[in-house]
Design a protein around this motif. Structure first.
Motif, PDB file in Angstrom:
ATOM      1  N   PRO A 138      10.624  29.270  41.928  1.00 40.47           N
ATOM      2  CA  PRO A 138      10.328  29.109  42.586  1.00 40.47           C
ATOM      3  C   PRO A 138      11.266  28.130  43.553  1.00 40.47           C
ATOM      4  O   PRO A 138      11.414  28.023  44.621  1.00 40.47           O
ATOM      5  CB  PRO A 138       9.432  29.842  43.178  1.00 40.47           C
ATOM      6  CG  PRO A 138       8.839  30.663  42.172  1.00 40.47           C
ATOM      7  CD  PRO A 138       9.223  29.776  41.275  1.00 40.47           C
ATOM      8  N   ALA A 139      10.902  26.979  43.031  1.00 41.93           N
ATOM      9  CA  ALA A 139      11.128  25.958  43.170  1.00 41.93           C
ATOM     10  C   ALA A 139      12.437  24.464  42.076  1.00 41.93           C
ATOM     11  O   ALA A 139      12.229  25.099  40.839  1.00 41.93           O
ATOM     12  CB  ALA A 139       9.738  24.805  43.367  1.00 41.93           C
ATOM     13  N   ALA A 140      12.537  23.337  42.586  1.00 41.49           N
ATOM     14  CA  ALA A 140      13.648  22.752  42.112  1.00 41.49           C
ATOM     15  C   ALA A 140      12.393  21.887  40.724  1.00 41.49           C
ATOM     16  O   ALA A 140      11.673  22.213  41.083  1.00 41.49           O
ATOM     17  CB  ALA A 140      14.116  21.893  42.807  1.00 41.49           C
ATOM     18  N   PRO A 141      13.534  21.398  39.623  1.00 41.93           N
ATOM     19  CA  PRO A 141      12.448  21.306  38.666  1.00 41.93           C
ATOM     20  C   PRO A 141      11.434  19.891  39.152  1.00 41.93           C
ATOM     21  O   PRO A 141      10.225  19.613  38.745  1.00 41.93           O
ATOM     22  CB  PRO A 141      13.452  20.384  37.603  1.00 41.93           C
ATOM     23  CG  PRO A 141      14.753  21.791  37.849  1.00 41.93           C
ATOM     24  CD  PRO A 141      14.941  21.939  39.549  1.00 41.93           C
ATOM     25  N   ALA A 142      12.060  19.433  40.193  1.00 46.00           N
ATOM     26  CA  ALA A 142      11.198  17.607  40.368  1.00 46.00           C
ATOM     27  C   ALA A 142      10.371  17.928  41.045  1.00 46.00           C
ATOM     28  O   ALA A 142       9.262  17.322  41.329  1.00 46.00           O
ATOM     29  CB  ALA A 142      12.477  17.468  41.455  1.00 46.00           C
ATOM     30  N   GLN A 143      10.319  19.267  41.830  1.00 48.63           N
ATOM     31  CA  GLN A 143       8.711  20.008  42.449  1.00 48.63           C
ATOM     32  C   GLN A 143       7.890  20.638  41.496  1.00 48.63           C
ATOM     33  O   GLN A 143       6.892  21.161  42.060  1.00 48.63           O
ATOM     34  CB  GLN A 143       9.114  20.516  44.021  1.00 48.63           C
ATOM     35  CG  GLN A 143      10.225  20.044  44.673  1.00 48.63           C
ATOM     36  CD  GLN A 143      11.101  21.304  45.823  1.00 48.63           C
ATOM     37  OE1 GLN A 143      11.578  21.936  45.245  1.00 48.63           O
ATOM     38  NE2 GLN A 143      11.232  20.580  46.713  1.00 48.63           N
ATOM     39  N   LEU A 144       8.203  21.033  40.346  1.00 49.70           N
ATOM     40  CA  LEU A 144       7.645  21.175  40.022  1.00 49.70           C
ATOM     41  C   LEU A 144       6.550  20.833  38.576  1.00 49.70           C
ATOM     42  O   LEU A 144       5.994  20.313  37.964  1.00 49.70           O
ATOM     43  CB  LEU A 144       8.090  22.750  38.293  1.00 49.70           C
ATOM     44  CG  LEU A 144       8.694  23.834  38.439  1.00 49.70           C
ATOM     45  CD1 LEU A 144       9.913  24.285  37.724  1.00 49.70           C
ATOM     46  CD2 LEU A 144       7.960  24.611  40.158  1.00 49.70           C
ATOM     47  N   THR A 145       5.628  19.546  39.151  1.00 51.44           N
ATOM     48  CA  THR A 145       4.754  18.628  38.843  1.00 51.44           C
ATOM     49  C   THR A 145       3.558  19.425  38.371  1.00 51.44           C
ATOM     50  O   THR A 145       2.850  18.490  37.964  1.00 51.44           O
ATOM     51  CB  THR A 145       3.953  18.610  40.646  1.00 51.44           C
ATOM     52  OG1 THR A 145       3.259  19.479  41.284  1.00 51.44           O
ATOM     53  CG2 THR A 145       4.405  17.644  41.548  1.00 51.44           C
ATOM     54  N   GLY A 146       3.375  21.214  37.747  1.00 50.41           N
ATOM     55  CA  GLY A 146       2.087  21.436  37.378  1.00 50.41           C
ATOM     56  C   GLY A 146       2.841  21.358  35.847  1.00 50.41           C
ATOM     57  O   GLY A 146       2.157  21.629  35.239  1.00 50.41           O
ATOM     58  N   LEU A 147       3.652  21.602  35.916  1.00 45.75           N
ATOM     59  CA  LEU A 147       4.450  21.587  34.537  1.00 45.75           C
ATOM     60  C   LEU A 147       4.573  19.905  33.572  1.00 45.75           C
ATOM     61  O   LEU A 147       4.721  18.934  34.440  1.00 45.75           O
ATOM     62  CB  LEU A 147       6.250  21.240  34.638  1.00 45.75           C
ATOM     63  CG  LEU A 147       6.773  23.175  34.637  1.00 45.75           C
ATOM     64  CD1 LEU A 147       7.966  23.295  34.502  1.00 45.75           C
ATOM     65  CD2 LEU A 147       5.735  24.199  33.521  1.00 45.75           C
ATOM     66  N   LEU A 148       4.595  19.585  32.299  1.00 41.44           N
ATOM     67  CA  LEU A 148       4.717  18.739  32.030  1.00 41.44           C
ATOM     68  C   LEU A 148       6.355  17.536  32.158  1.00 41.44           C
ATOM     69  O   LEU A 148       7.719  18.313  32.733  1.00 41.44           O
ATOM     70  CB  LEU A 148       5.202  18.474  30.120  1.00 41.44           C
ATOM     71  CG  LEU A 148       4.291  18.685  29.619  1.00 41.44           C
ATOM     72  CD1 LEU A 148       4.194  19.182  28.233  1.00 41.44           C
ATOM     73  CD2 LEU A 148       2.447  17.707  29.578  1.00 41.44           C
ATOM     74  N   ALA A 149       6.149  15.701  32.604  1.00 49.14           N
ATOM     75  CA  ALA A 149       7.000  15.840  33.275  1.00 49.14           C
ATOM     76  C   ALA A 149       9.127  16.069  31.560  1.00 49.14           C
ATOM     77  O   ALA A 149       9.664  15.855  32.939  1.00 49.14           O
ATOM     78  CB  ALA A 149       7.220  13.994  32.864  1.00 49.14           C
ATOM     79  N   ASP A 150       8.349  15.766  30.878  1.00 53.45           N
ATOM     80  CA  ASP A 150       9.345  16.059  29.804  1.00 53.45           C
ATOM     81  C   ASP A 150      10.703  16.872  29.610  1.00 53.45           C
ATOM     82  O   ASP A 150      11.468  16.845  30.193  1.00 53.45           O
ATOM     83  CB  ASP A 150       9.014  16.213  28.483  1.00 53.45           C
ATOM     84  CG  ASP A 150       8.690  13.697  28.039  1.00 53.45           C
ATOM     85  OD1 ASP A 150       9.344  13.062  28.899  1.00 53.45           O
ATOM     86  OD2 ASP A 150       8.184  13.952  27.110  1.00 53.45           O
TER      87      ASP A 150
END
Length: 236
Positions: free
Chosen positions: A140-152
């Protein structure tokens, strides 16, 4: 056709079956404001080492499934992986995707907080890039906005262009309805397509089952698609 659903891969590796719907074609996507996203899906289907990420409005899953189908029709090996359905399975199933030409990852946000899956996806994305495989992903959101995912993982999902899909206009949806009816051998007048969009649903995904009902009813009654006939079918 070599495009592989989960059901066509070894069951020990991919235990959940996923079938591509017949409507999942690139020609069946209403481009409208999303022409660049459609072009990216088409390129990933035929070319090596392509990257793309779809977010925003409706059509993300359709593009991934359609790219997978187009890749198979081009003689390439591809798979569609809906992570919402797979997140409870061991991430080792990703090992079964080595050697494919195109991998389409849907709903990548579904594994947020699942460290085993997130780390496995990081490794898999690195491996696919090294092998020259194309990768399309969606959430649903851009990668940078998926803060619940690992940064890598977020950084790898953003390796290619990010396409924020917008809702297509009704005229684009109408053209898709007419085209999909034609693919079933049905002639759908423009006024019927407009009626469906006005009186049933503006969501093409919800209209596809109705189109299948109209197809069956038209065949059984030997009737053309007219507004009175469509009203009758919708009311039954």
């Amino acid at each position: 056709m070599k495009a592989e659903s989960a059901a066509s891969l070894p069951s020990a590796q991919l235990p959940l079956g996923v079938q591509l719907p017949d409507t999942a074609t690139l020609a069946g996507f209403a481009p409208g404001p999303n022409a660049a996203a459609l072009a990216a899906a088409r390129q990933a289907a035929i070319g090596p080492d392509e990257r793309g990420y779809f977010c925003g409005g409706p059509g993300k899953t359709h593009l991934l499934q359609a790219a997978c189908r187009a890749a198979g029709e081009a003689g390439r090996r591809a798979t569609f992986l809906p992570l919402t359905d797979w997140r409870d399975q061991p991430p080792a199933i990703l090992d079964g995707l080595a050697g494919l030409d195109l991998v389409c990852l849907d709903e990548v946000d579904a594994v947020a907080g699942n460290r085993a899956w997130e780390e496995a996806l990081v490794g898999a994305l690195d491996g696919w890039r090294t092998a020259g495989a194309s990768v399309l992903a969606a959430a649903p959101a851009a990668p940078a906005q998926l803060t619940g995912l690992l940064a890598d993982l977020r950084s790898r999902l953003g390796w290619g262009a990010v396409y924020a899909l917008q809702e297509p206009a009704d005229d684009d949806k109408r053209r898709v309805l007419v085209a999909r009816a034609a693919s079933r051998g049905l002639t759908m007048p423009d006024e019927v397509a407009r009626y469906l969009l006005t009186h049933t649903s503006r969501d093409l995904r919800r209209l596809m089952p109705l189109l299948a009902r109209l197809d069956r009813a038209s065949l059984a009654a030997q009737r053309r698609l007219t507004i009175p006939f469509v009203k009758q079918v919708c009311q039954t």
